[in-house]
Design an enzyme around this catalytic site. Structure first.
Site, PDB file in Angstrom:
ATOM      1  N   HIS A 105       0.804  -1.224   0.000  1.00 56.05           N
ATOM      2  CA  HIS A 105       0.000   0.000   0.000  1.00 56.05           C
ATOM      3  C   HIS A 105       0.839   1.277   0.000  1.00 56.05           C
ATOM      4  O   HIS A 105       0.349   2.335   0.367  1.00 56.05           O
ATOM      5  CB  HIS A 105      -0.958  -0.011   1.203  1.00 56.05           C
ATOM      6  CG  HIS A 105      -1.999  -1.090   1.107  1.00 56.05           C
ATOM      7  ND1 HIS A 105      -2.746  -1.534   2.177  1.00 56.05           N
ATOM      8  CD2 HIS A 105      -2.405  -1.828   0.043  1.00 56.05           C
ATOM      9  CE1 HIS A 105      -3.557  -2.497   1.778  1.00 56.05           C
ATOM     10  NE2 HIS A 105      -3.378  -2.701   0.496  1.00 56.05           N
ATOM     11  N   GLY A 170      -1.441  -9.532  12.470  1.00 54.06           N
ATOM     12  CA  GLY A 170      -1.991  -8.211  12.754  1.00 54.06           C
ATOM     13  C   GLY A 170      -2.714  -7.546  11.611  1.00 54.06           C
ATOM     14  O   GLY A 170      -2.533  -6.353  11.368  1.00 54.06           O
ATOM     15  N   THR A 171      -3.547  -8.323  10.932  1.00 55.42           N
ATOM     16  CA  THR A 171      -4.402  -7.702   9.902  1.00 55.42           C
ATOM     17  C   THR A 171      -5.808  -8.268  10.028  1.00 55.42           C
ATOM     18  O   THR A 171      -5.985  -9.456  10.289  1.00 55.42           O
ATOM     19  CB  THR A 171      -3.866  -7.916   8.471  1.00 55.42           C
ATOM     20  OG1 THR A 171      -4.878  -7.514   7.523  1.00 55.42           O
ATOM     21  CG2 THR A 171      -3.453  -9.346   8.186  1.00 55.42           C
ATOM     22  N   SER A 172      -6.802  -7.392   9.816  1.00 57.36           N
ATOM     23  CA  SER A 172      -8.192  -7.842   9.920  1.00 57.36           C
ATOM     24  C   SER A 172      -8.641  -8.553   8.646  1.00 57.36           C
ATOM     25  O   SER A 172      -9.761  -9.047   8.578  1.00 57.36           O
ATOM     26  CB  SER A 172      -9.102  -6.641  10.187  1.00 57.36           C
ATOM     27  OG  SER A 172      -8.990  -5.717   9.123  1.00 57.36           O
TER      28      SER A 172
END
Ligand code: APR
Length: 231
Positions: A105, A170-172
């Protein structure tokens, strides 16, 4: 030859460094509607607000440092060929010593031309209206905004397909195409998933080991498990 360990990280890996995550608070990102500050429409409407927002995020990098999670991932390079694919725009993986980091990103410490996405510059300090490329086109943050293509995704797929081990930290897993990378993990490759609030990952053919912990606790555990089982 070292086995290939591929790790997809999200905002959660940097949470313990003091950088806020996106989705687990009030739906706002540092007090802003994400579409105001992280979309082409927001940029058209109010470029000053967008520049100011990312200037603040860039300044924040000077006040934060890598946490144990980042550092332990860098340590894993001693034992594995580690490739980090991150959704984060901070530079904490690099500052912890990780060598192979792909930013899906974009990166806060880079800017790019508004006309030519391949015209990318390293950038320290604030970016303002009037900062232009050599063709006099305004520069913008080198960030993939909502609705924009993810140019690094093809490379991320190639890295993912070659993984001997895959970890998600640590990512949704709410944002695509990043979350879709899991579809490219070979069926025989075990997946590890570190998150204090793990979701149920649908349609997974792989063996899955969920570690429901924060990164600073979960990554050392992952390291022990990988070294014990797979070396
Ligand atoms: N350690 C590990 N995980 C944590 C921690 C921690 N200390 N604290 C929170 N988490 C987890 C949360 O439980 C959540 O699952 O981190 C995850 C953060 O999720 P999001 O805020 O949705 O962030 P992310 O998945 O990285 O967002 C993806 O969305 O807004 C866009 O482009 C932006 O890259 C971002 C993308």
């Amino acid at each position: 030859m070292k086995k290939k360990l591929v790790i997809l990280t999200g905002a959660g890996i940097s949470a313990e460094s003091g950088i806020k995550t996106f989705r687990d608070s009030d739906g706002l990102w540092e007090g802003h509607d994400v579409m105001e500050v992280a979309s082409p429409e927001g940029w058209q409407k109010n470029p000053e607000l967008v520049l100011d927002f990312y200037n603040q995020r860039r300044r924040q990098l000077n006040d934060v440092k890598p946490n144990l999670g980042h550092r332990e991932l860098a340590q894993l390079q001693i034992h594995f060929d580690v490739h980090i694919i991150t959704q984060n725009v901070d530079d904490l993986h690099e500052r912890a010593g990780s060598k192979k980091v792909l930013h899906l990103h974009g990166e806060l410490r880079k800017v790019r031309s508004t006309k030519n996405p391949k015209y990318i510059l390293d950038w320290e300090g604030d970016l303002n209206l009037g900062n232009v490329d050599s063709f006099n086109h305004q520069l913008r943050p080198h960030i993939v905004w909502f609705g924009e293509a993810v140019p690094a995704f093809e490379e991320a797929i190639a890295i993912t397909e070659g993984a001997d081990y895959f970890a998600v930290i640590g990512t949704s897993l709410q944002v695509y195409p990043a979350a879709g990378l899991l579809d490219y993990v070979s069926a025989k490759t075990p997946i590890f998933y570190i998150d204090p609030n793990p979701i149920a990952i649908p349609n997974l053919r792989n063996s899955l080991k969920t570690i429901p912990m924060v990164a600073s606790e979960g990554v050392p555990l992952l390291k022990n498990q990988l070294l014990a089982q797979f070396q």
